[in-house]
Design a protein around this motif. Sequence first.
Motif, PDB file in Angstrom:
ATOM      1  N   GLU A 134       0.923  -1.122  -0.066  1.00 38.20           N
ATOM      2  CA  GLU A 134      -0.054   0.054  -0.087  1.00 38.20           C
ATOM      3  C   GLU A 134       0.833   1.226   0.230  1.00 38.20           C
ATOM      4  N   ILE A 135       0.668   2.109  -0.932  1.00 39.53           N
ATOM      5  CA  ILE A 135       1.143   3.412  -0.861  1.00 39.53           C
ATOM      6  C   ILE A 135       0.207   4.591  -0.420  1.00 39.53           C
ATOM      7  N   ARG A 136       0.248   5.071   0.706  1.00 36.98           N
ATOM      8  CA  ARG A 136      -0.690   6.146   1.163  1.00 36.98           C
ATOM      9  C   ARG A 136      -0.348   7.526   0.978  1.00 36.98           C
ATOM     10  N   THR A 137      -1.051   8.489   0.477  1.00 39.43           N
ATOM     11  CA  THR A 137      -0.569   9.683   0.096  1.00 39.43           C
ATOM     12  C   THR A 137      -1.426  10.813   0.553  1.00 39.43           C
ATOM     13  N   LYS A 138      -0.845  11.744   0.460  1.00 35.60           N
ATOM     14  CA  LYS A 138      -1.749  13.268   0.568  1.00 35.60           C
ATOM     15  C   LYS A 138      -1.181  14.007  -0.848  1.00 35.60           C
ATOM     16  N   SER A 139      -0.381  13.553  -1.483  1.00 38.82           N
ATOM     17  CA  SER A 139       0.116  14.121  -2.826  1.00 38.82           C
ATOM     18  C   SER A 139      -0.791  13.852  -4.097  1.00 38.82           C
ATOM     19  N   ALA A 140      -0.839  14.649  -4.878  1.00 35.06           N
ATOM     20  CA  ALA A 140      -1.648  14.437  -6.177  1.00 35.06           C
ATOM     21  C   ALA A 140      -0.659  14.469  -7.162  1.00 35.06           C
ATOM     22  N   ASN A 141       0.491  14.359  -7.169  1.00 35.39           N
ATOM     23  CA  ASN A 141       1.542  14.149  -8.194  1.00 35.39           C
ATOM     24  C   ASN A 141       1.727  12.823  -8.542  1.00 35.39           C
ATOM     25  N   ILE A 142       1.065  12.394  -9.627  1.00 33.88           N
ATOM     26  CA  ILE A 142       0.868  11.034  -9.867  1.00 33.88           C
ATOM     27  C   ILE A 142       1.827  10.673 -10.920  1.00 33.88           C
ATOM     28  N   LYS A 143       2.771  11.622 -11.535  1.00 29.37           N
ATOM     29  CA  LYS A 143       3.619  11.446 -12.577  1.00 29.37           C
ATOM     30  C   LYS A 143       4.330  10.146 -12.494  1.00 29.37           C
ATOM     31  N   SER A 144       4.928   9.986 -11.325  1.00 25.19           N
ATOM     32  CA  SER A 144       5.795   8.667 -11.294  1.00 25.19           C
ATOM     33  C   SER A 144       4.977   7.184 -11.167  1.00 25.19           C
ATOM     34  N   ILE A 145       3.690   7.656 -10.790  1.00 23.16           N
ATOM     35  CA  ILE A 145       2.826   6.297 -11.015  1.00 23.16           C
ATOM     36  C   ILE A 145       2.513   6.004 -12.647  1.00 23.16           C
ATOM     37  N   LEU A 146       2.335   7.106 -13.354  1.00 20.36           N
ATOM     38  CA  LEU A 146       1.887   6.949 -14.628  1.00 20.36           C
ATOM     39  C   LEU A 146       3.290   6.551 -15.530  1.00 20.36           C
ATOM     40  N   ASP A 147       4.255   7.100 -14.996  1.00 20.21           N
ATOM     41  CA  ASP A 147       5.566   6.762 -15.789  1.00 20.21           C
ATOM     42  C   ASP A 147       5.983   5.307 -15.605  1.00 20.21           C
ATOM     43  N   LEU A 148       5.209   4.473 -14.657  1.00 25.51           N
ATOM     44  CA  LEU A 148       5.717   3.139 -14.765  1.00 25.51           C
ATOM     45  C   LEU A 148       5.319   2.363 -15.964  1.00 25.51           C
ATOM     46  N   TRP A 149       4.277   2.980 -16.592  1.00 24.41           N
ATOM     47  CA  TRP A 149       3.876   2.280 -18.011  1.00 24.41           C
ATOM     48  C   TRP A 149       3.135   0.944 -17.855  1.00 24.41           C
ATOM     49  N   PHE A 150       2.864   0.626 -16.639  1.00 20.60           N
ATOM     50  CA  PHE A 150       1.845  -0.611 -16.424  1.00 20.60           C
ATOM     51  C   PHE A 150       0.973  -0.347 -15.223  1.00 20.60           C
ATOM     52  N   ILE A 151      -0.088  -1.143 -15.111  1.00 20.99           N
ATOM     53  CA  ILE A 151      -0.769  -1.078 -14.164  1.00 20.99           C
ATOM     54  C   ILE A 151      -0.657  -2.076 -13.092  1.00 20.99           C
ATOM     55  N   PRO A 152      -0.170  -1.749 -11.940  1.00 20.54           N
ATOM     56  CA  PRO A 152       0.199  -2.664 -10.882  1.00 20.54           C
ATOM     57  C   PRO A 152      -0.880  -3.540 -10.551  1.00 20.54           C
ATOM     58  N   LYS A 153      -0.799  -4.856 -10.179  1.00 22.71           N
ATOM     59  CA  LYS A 153      -2.060  -5.626  -9.705  1.00 22.71           C
ATOM     60  C   LYS A 153      -1.674  -5.662  -8.018  1.00 22.71           C
ATOM     61  N   ASN A 154      -0.524  -5.545  -7.497  1.00 21.19           N
ATOM     62  CA  ASN A 154      -0.160  -5.702  -6.257  1.00 21.19           C
ATOM     63  C   ASN A 154       0.309  -4.437  -5.597  1.00 21.19           C
ATOM     64  N   THR A 155       0.079  -3.381  -5.968  1.00 24.99           N
ATOM     65  CA  THR A 155       0.077  -2.142  -5.396  1.00 24.99           C
ATOM     66  C   THR A 155      -1.101  -1.294  -5.228  1.00 24.99           C
ATOM     67  N   GLU A 156      -1.725  -0.884  -4.077  1.00 25.25           N
ATOM     68  CA  GLU A 156      -2.635  -0.151  -4.014  1.00 25.25           C
ATOM     69  C   GLU A 156      -2.410   1.355  -3.624  1.00 25.25           C
ATOM     70  N   PHE A 157      -2.985   2.192  -4.237  1.00 24.71           N
ATOM     71  CA  PHE A 157      -2.732   3.852  -4.238  1.00 24.71           C
ATOM     72  C   PHE A 157      -3.672   4.305  -3.122  1.00 24.71           C
ATOM     73  N   ALA A 158      -3.392   4.640  -2.271  1.00 19.84           N
ATOM     74  CA  ALA A 158      -4.339   5.093  -0.956  1.00 19.84           C
ATOM     75  C   ALA A 158      -4.354   6.556  -0.834  1.00 19.84           C
ATOM     76  N   PHE A 159      -5.322   7.175  -1.344  1.00 10.77           N
ATOM     77  CA  PHE A 159      -5.268   8.659  -1.071  1.00 10.77           C
ATOM     78  C   PHE A 159      -6.054   9.102   0.098  1.00 10.77           C
ATOM     79  N   SER A 160      -5.327   9.821   0.952  1.00 10.15           N
ATOM     80  CA  SER A 160      -5.736  10.277   2.155  1.00 10.15           C
ATOM     81  C   SER A 160      -6.571  11.730   1.960  1.00 10.15           C
ATOM     82  N   LEU A 161      -7.757  11.850   2.438  1.00  9.36           N
ATOM     83  CA  LEU A 161      -8.613  13.068   1.958  1.00  9.36           C
ATOM     84  C   LEU A 161      -9.147  13.839   3.222  1.00  9.36           C
TER      85      LEU A 161
END
Length: 358
Positions: free
Chosen positions: A198-225
């Motif tokens: 799990e990657i929990r975050t208060k950041s909106a900077n998703i460039k590094s997620i999109l730059d992975l160039w694949f959609i991971p099955k084993n990582t969850e992106f958890a946005f804290s709001l």
Amino acid sequence: MLIYIENQAKDLDQTKKTLDKFESAKIIYIDNYKNLFDKELPSWANNNSFIIAKLNSSAITDAPNWYWHNDKTSYFFKTSLNCVFDCSYCFLKWAFKNDIPVYFVNYDDIRKQIEEKVKNINLEQEKIENKKNDYELNLKTDVKYKDKIWFYSSDYSDILGMDNISGFLKNFVPFFEKINSPFHSVRTWENFTSSMMEIRTKSANIKSILDLWFIPKNTEFAFSLNPQDLIDKYEFWTSSLDDRIKSINILLEKGYNVWLRFLPLLPVKNYKEIYWQFIEEIKSKIDMDKVSSTFVSWLLYTKSDYNNILKKYPKLDILYRLKEEDWVFIREKREMRDYFYELFRSLDKKCFICLDKK
Ligand code: SF4
């Protein structure tokens, strides 16, 4: 920019990659990060500086049993200390002597520790399966490793907010996609114990997620709001609510696993109105059918942590709206928690409530 580099970390890959990004930074080589990190320094002394170091101890700690997935196999793992954001209520305010960020970049070692942990769990599971007829053993352990193994990455910092320097995502997201393969051949899919991050975050900077160039099955992106007014007042330097929602929607649209974490819900004066409007905003801007899960948690401290933050921030108003409700925690009053339950369950019936009996 001033970068302190431990001598033992200077030849590591990630150190070189980081230095490439900060060509004009002043570099100071040091023997041990603790010589700086364990000193009380005024915060101006830490401005615009960070430490690159090697972690020589264990990166992994057990998560408490009650923590989110209720699995006995949940762990925190650390690759950094301190945060680029500044939330008034955060335990980092008193956890360390100063707020200079430290990046542990011996990622090979840390990945090995995770692999080793998963391997041992799988071996233990194997033993359990081989002794299925052992009634006593089954009684003790049969549910222990049924579910996934969870690794929570952001215990001491906001991993996504710091990814520009750490390169964490490139180093760990692909790793978690492959981590189970050595054991895969000896298992059926049903009893296979998979590992998740799990990657929990208060950041909106998703460039590094999109730059992975694949959609991971084993990582969850958890946005804290939290509502924008409260972000302005208590969560300094974090991304705006609008920006976080935009990023969430981009990821949902592309099919990423996205979780929403409403935490900590803050005991502000007109909390009913503020959070009601907030929920309406979330309902109108995010397609909740696409969200993997939701989770709420309180502003809560153990008694000793509460005394620590009170000493450090005696003027922080929300601290005075907490109450000693049981022998373990200082937290929001029952009435307030009940209101939040109702509200967040109207957003998602399955919303997970952390550390409460509801
Ligand atoms: S983002 Fe998380 S780790 Fe960073 S200061 Fe805020 S609460 Fe603490």
